[in-house]
Design a protein around this motif. Structure first.
Motif, PDB file in Angstrom:
ATOM      1  N   ALA A  63     -38.119  42.236  69.649  1.00  0.00           N
ATOM      2  CA  ALA A  63     -39.276  41.379  69.886  1.00  0.00           C
ATOM      3  C   ALA A  63     -38.804  40.084  70.539  1.00  0.00           C
ATOM      4  O   ALA A  63     -37.618  39.774  70.560  1.00  0.00           O
ATOM      5  N   GLY A  64     -39.741  39.322  71.053  1.00  0.00           N
ATOM      6  CA  GLY A  64     -39.425  38.033  71.656  1.00  0.00           C
ATOM      7  C   GLY A  64     -39.702  38.040  73.141  1.00  0.00           C
ATOM      8  O   GLY A  64     -39.927  39.085  73.749  1.00  0.00           O
ATOM      9  N   ASN A  65     -39.706  36.845  73.738  1.00  0.00           N
ATOM     10  CA  ASN A  65     -40.025  36.722  75.147  1.00  0.00           C
ATOM     11  C   ASN A  65     -39.381  35.469  75.726  1.00  0.00           C
ATOM     12  O   ASN A  65     -38.864  34.617  74.995  1.00  0.00           O
ATOM     13  N   ALA A  66     -39.439  35.340  77.036  1.00  0.00           N
ATOM     14  CA  ALA A  66     -38.798  34.225  77.732  1.00  0.00           C
ATOM     15  C   ALA A  66     -39.406  32.875  77.378  1.00  0.00           C
ATOM     16  O   ALA A  66     -38.746  31.845  77.511  1.00  0.00           O
ATOM     17  N   GLY A  67     -40.640  32.854  76.917  1.00  0.00           N
ATOM     18  CA  GLY A  67     -41.278  31.601  76.529  1.00  0.00           C
ATOM     19  C   GLY A  67     -40.610  30.934  75.339  1.00  0.00           C
ATOM     20  O   GLY A  67     -40.830  29.752  75.070  1.00  0.00           O
ATOM     21  N   SER A 125     -39.758  36.086  66.276  1.00  0.00           N
ATOM     22  CA  SER A 125     -39.930  36.732  67.575  1.00  0.00           C
ATOM     23  C   SER A 125     -41.294  37.395  67.704  1.00  0.00           C
ATOM     24  O   SER A 125     -41.935  37.331  68.761  1.00  0.00           O
ATOM     25  N   SER A 126     -41.751  38.013  66.648  1.00  0.00           N
ATOM     26  CA  SER A 126     -43.075  38.642  66.665  1.00  0.00           C
ATOM     27  C   SER A 126     -44.177  37.600  66.789  1.00  0.00           C
ATOM     28  O   SER A 126     -45.169  37.803  67.509  1.00  0.00           O
ATOM     29  N   ASP A 157     -44.330  36.546  70.360  1.00  0.00           N
ATOM     30  CA  ASP A 157     -45.007  37.543  71.197  1.00  0.00           C
ATOM     31  C   ASP A 157     -46.525  37.442  71.049  1.00  0.00           C
ATOM     32  O   ASP A 157     -47.258  37.481  72.043  1.00  0.00           O
ATOM     33  N   ALA A 198     -47.754  34.209  72.685  1.00  0.00           N
ATOM     34  CA  ALA A 198     -47.690  34.308  74.140  1.00  0.00           C
ATOM     35  C   ALA A 198     -48.868  35.097  74.696  1.00  0.00           C
ATOM     36  O   ALA A 198     -49.298  34.852  75.824  1.00  0.00           O
ATOM     37  N   GLN A 199     -49.410  36.011  73.927  1.00  0.00           N
ATOM     38  CA  GLN A 199     -50.604  36.745  74.367  1.00  0.00           C
ATOM     39  C   GLN A 199     -51.793  35.803  74.506  1.00  0.00           C
ATOM     40  O   GLN A 199     -52.688  36.045  75.303  1.00  0.00           O
ATOM     41  N   THR A 206     -46.403  32.893  78.409  1.00  0.00           N
ATOM     42  CA  THR A 206     -45.025  32.507  78.115  1.00  0.00           C
ATOM     43  C   THR A 206     -44.656  31.169  78.738  1.00  0.00           C
ATOM     44  O   THR A 206     -43.821  30.452  78.213  1.00  0.00           O
ATOM     45  N   THR A 207     -45.286  30.808  79.851  1.00  0.00           N
ATOM     46  CA  THR A 207     -44.962  29.551  80.523  1.00  0.00           C
ATOM     47  C   THR A 207     -45.372  28.344  79.686  1.00  0.00           C
ATOM     48  O   THR A 207     -44.670  27.338  79.663  1.00  0.00           O
TER      49      THR A 207
END
Length: 82
Positions: A13-17, A53-54, A57, A60-61, A65-66
């Protein structure tokens, strides 16, 4: 990647944001809270990483992410823990 007590675990899980100020503080706070509730260090590190991380995610939805900020994770973390 979580390294704790000689073991390894991979969190998918996780993202660039999450590459923004304060995210590490939230992560360490989550892990610290789990430790304070009696989890051992390995379990707290693994569960804390997955929760953090979850939450990122899910947040971010909502904001992308920005624009993701560490504070955006707090309400989502509460929902994940309920």
């Amino acid at each position: 990647l979580v390294l704790a007590g000689g073991s390894r675990a991979l969190c998918l899980a996780g993202n660039a944001g999450m590459a923004s100020g304060g995210m590490g503080d939230v992560l360490s706070g989550v892990i610290g809270a789990l430790l304070a509730q009696g989890l051992d260090a390995r379990a707290a590190a693994r569960l804390g990483t997955v929760l953090h991380s979850s939450a990122a995610d899910r947040a971010a939805q909502q904001v992308g992410t920005t624009a993701l900020l560490a504070g955006d994770l707090l309400p989502v973390l509460g929902a994940l823990l309920r």
